[in-house]
Enzyme design. Sequence first.
Site, mmCIF file in Angstrom:
data_model
loop_
_atom_site.group_PDB
_atom_site.id
_atom_site.type_symbol
_atom_site.label_atom_id
_atom_site.label_comp_id
_atom_site.label_asym_id
_atom_site.label_seq_id
_atom_site.Cartn_x
_atom_site.Cartn_y
_atom_site.Cartn_z
ATOM 1 N N ARG A 47 50.467 129.754 6.120
ATOM 2 C CA ARG A 47 50.666 130.758 7.174
ATOM 3 C C ARG A 47 49.996 132.083 6.792
ATOM 4 N NH1 ARG A 47 55.811 133.853 8.287
ATOM 5 N NH2 ARG A 47 55.349 135.014 10.180
ATOM 6 N N HIS A 51 47.192 133.818 9.120
ATOM 7 C CA HIS A 51 47.359 135.164 9.682
ATOM 8 C C HIS A 51 46.326 136.153 9.149
ATOM 9 C CE1 HIS A 51 51.626 135.069 11.588
ATOM 10 N NE2 HIS A 51 50.913 134.016 11.894
ATOM 11 N N TRP A 190 59.711 121.652 12.469
ATOM 12 C CA TRP A 190 59.142 120.890 13.574
ATOM 13 C C TRP A 190 59.225 119.375 13.316
ATOM 14 C CZ3 TRP A 190 57.046 125.533 11.891
ATOM 15 C CH2 TRP A 190 56.770 126.503 12.862
HETATM 16 ZN ZN1 ZEM Z 1 52.375 129.078 13.145
HETATM 17 N N1 ZEM Z 1 54.232 129.921 13.366
HETATM 18 N N2 ZEM Z 1 51.875 129.691 15.034
HETATM 19 N N3 ZEM Z 1 50.512 128.334 12.899
HETATM 20 N N4 ZEM Z 1 52.878 128.510 11.285
HETATM 21 C C1 ZEM Z 1 55.257 129.848 12.458
HETATM 22 C C2 ZEM Z 1 55.248 129.163 11.244
HETATM 23 C C3 ZEM Z 1 54.136 128.545 10.718
HETATM 24 C C4 ZEM Z 1 52.678 130.393 15.917
HETATM 25 C C5 ZEM Z 1 53.917 131.006 15.611
HETATM 26 O O1 ZEM Z 1 54.383 131.995 16.415
HETATM 27 C C6 ZEM Z 1 54.673 130.661 14.445
HETATM 28 C C7 ZEM Z 1 49.497 128.313 13.808
HETATM 29 C C8 ZEM Z 1 49.627 128.664 15.143
HETATM 30 C C9 ZEM Z 1 50.734 129.322 15.682
HETATM 31 C C10 ZEM Z 1 52.059 127.847 10.407
HETATM 32 C C11 ZEM Z 1 50.690 127.622 10.547
HETATM 33 C C12 ZEM Z 1 49.980 127.856 11.721
HETATM 34 C C13 ZEM Z 1 56.388 130.549 12.948
HETATM 35 C C14 ZEM Z 1 57.702 130.721 12.219
HETATM 36 C C15 ZEM Z 1 56.043 131.046 14.192
HETATM 37 C C16 ZEM Z 1 56.957 131.840 15.104
HETATM 38 C C17 ZEM Z 1 57.608 131.894 11.240
HETATM 39 C C18 ZEM Z 1 58.890 132.053 10.457
HETATM 40 O O2 ZEM Z 1 59.930 132.324 11.088
HETATM 41 O O3 ZEM Z 1 58.854 131.883 9.222
HETATM 42 C C19 ZEM Z 1 52.003 130.449 17.203
HETATM 43 C C20 ZEM Z 1 52.529 131.111 18.446
HETATM 44 C C21 ZEM Z 1 50.816 129.770 17.053
HETATM 45 C C22 ZEM Z 1 49.741 129.473 18.050
HETATM 46 C C23 ZEM Z 1 49.926 129.474 19.348
HETATM 47 C C24 ZEM Z 1 48.278 127.856 13.200
HETATM 48 C C25 ZEM Z 1 46.935 127.743 13.906
HETATM 49 C C26 ZEM Z 1 48.577 127.580 11.882
HETATM 50 C C27 ZEM Z 1 47.710 127.104 10.773
HETATM 51 C C28 ZEM Z 1 46.536 126.520 10.943
HETATM 52 C C29 ZEM Z 1 52.830 127.404 9.271
HETATM 53 C C30 ZEM Z 1 52.324 126.569 8.099
HETATM 54 C C31 ZEM Z 1 54.140 127.840 9.467
HETATM 55 C C32 ZEM Z 1 55.361 127.603 8.587
HETATM 56 C C33 ZEM Z 1 55.590 128.766 7.666
HETATM 57 C C34 ZEM Z 1 56.773 128.581 6.743
HETATM 58 O O4 ZEM Z 1 57.136 129.569 6.096
HETATM 59 O O5 ZEM Z 1 57.323 127.488 6.639
#
Ligand code: ZEM
Length: 295
Positions: A47, A51, A190
């Site tokens: 993440r 970001h 998920w």
């Molecule tokens: Zn995420 N993501 N993401 N994402 N994401 C979260 C967690 C993780 C969105 C989003 O708002 C959120 C992509 C695309 C998009 C990962 C990777 C990638 C979380 C939860 C949210 C809310 C955060 C938390 O509470 O810790 C949205 C709206 C997206 C697109 C529409 C893409 C592209 C990614 C990588 C290629 C990963 C690995 C996580 C899990 C983080 C963790 O700490 O477990």
Amino acid sequence: SGVQAAKVKANFVPTKEDYQKVYKRIAEIIDDAGDYDDGSYGPVLLRLAWHSSGTYDKETNTGGSNYATMRFEPESKHGANAGLDVARNLMEKVHEEFPWISYGDLWTLAGVAAVQEMGGPKIPWRPGRIDGVAAQATPDGRLPDASQGADHVRNIFYRMGFNDQEIVALIGAHALGRCHRDRSGYEGPWTFAPTTVTNDFYRLLFDEKWVWKNWDGPKQLEDKKTRSLMMLPTDYVLVQDKTFKKFAKAYADNEDLWRQDFAKALATLFELGVPTQQFVSSEPWLLPTVDELNS
Ligand code: ZEM
């Protein structure tokens, strides 16, 4: 002293083997997570890499992974980046050990290591990012907002230069990790295997019945059967939007296809905003996993 550090940096030209040492150190940290989440720092590091890259704007050629501007306020404090201090602090320790690596290279390499060490495909990667300054930090609002619909998702990812297929391929990263109430407001994982790279995100989208969760938190979905899995509104868009759905179905049915497309799109994501002439190698590298190095 700072002068000495600058000297070390100036005289030291890292080789591929030096980057492999950094990769190896990151891989050790990923697994050394103790009770943290599901016993892995892999998802939160992925993440961070996403970001730090996903702020790219192709029109103004600003943002992206080059300058690692999330080190600076206010970008470090942007709501979307809540909780990523965990990942940045882990990488700070690696940087102390390998002070010659740029933060942009370090963070994207951590994303590569996370995916590969959690069983994912090889992510082509090469070094060349340079440390920037606070003035290069990006304005708030460049990263996607999970409460929005298909138009928003397209606007955000088209701005980075991605197409519909790549958008769907990238969001499959949500097979990994979880939402944290105290970070994003959302809650839960998920998939049932949140530290293993699989196409389960797409399979579950189609195979489970998703219902709105009845709670005082932000609107999110839960699987009707076990009520232990979640989907964000933007995740659900991938089966609501006709074009997105076509790609999501293809990835649910064919894990190899997704792994290939995910690797390609992720490699592109991690290079956003980096001028080509900065890369030390004309071709990205495929770095071996720790298992491959040890065998
Ligand atoms: Zn995420 N993501 N993401 N994402 N994401 C979260 C967690 C993780 C969105 C989003 O708002 C959120 C992509 C695309 C998009 C990962 C990777 C990638 C979380 C939860 C949210 C809310 C955060 C938390 O509470 O810790 C949205 C709206 C997206 C697109 C529409 C893409 C592209 C990614 C990588 C290629 C990963 C690995 C996580 C899990 C983080 C963790 O700490 O477990």
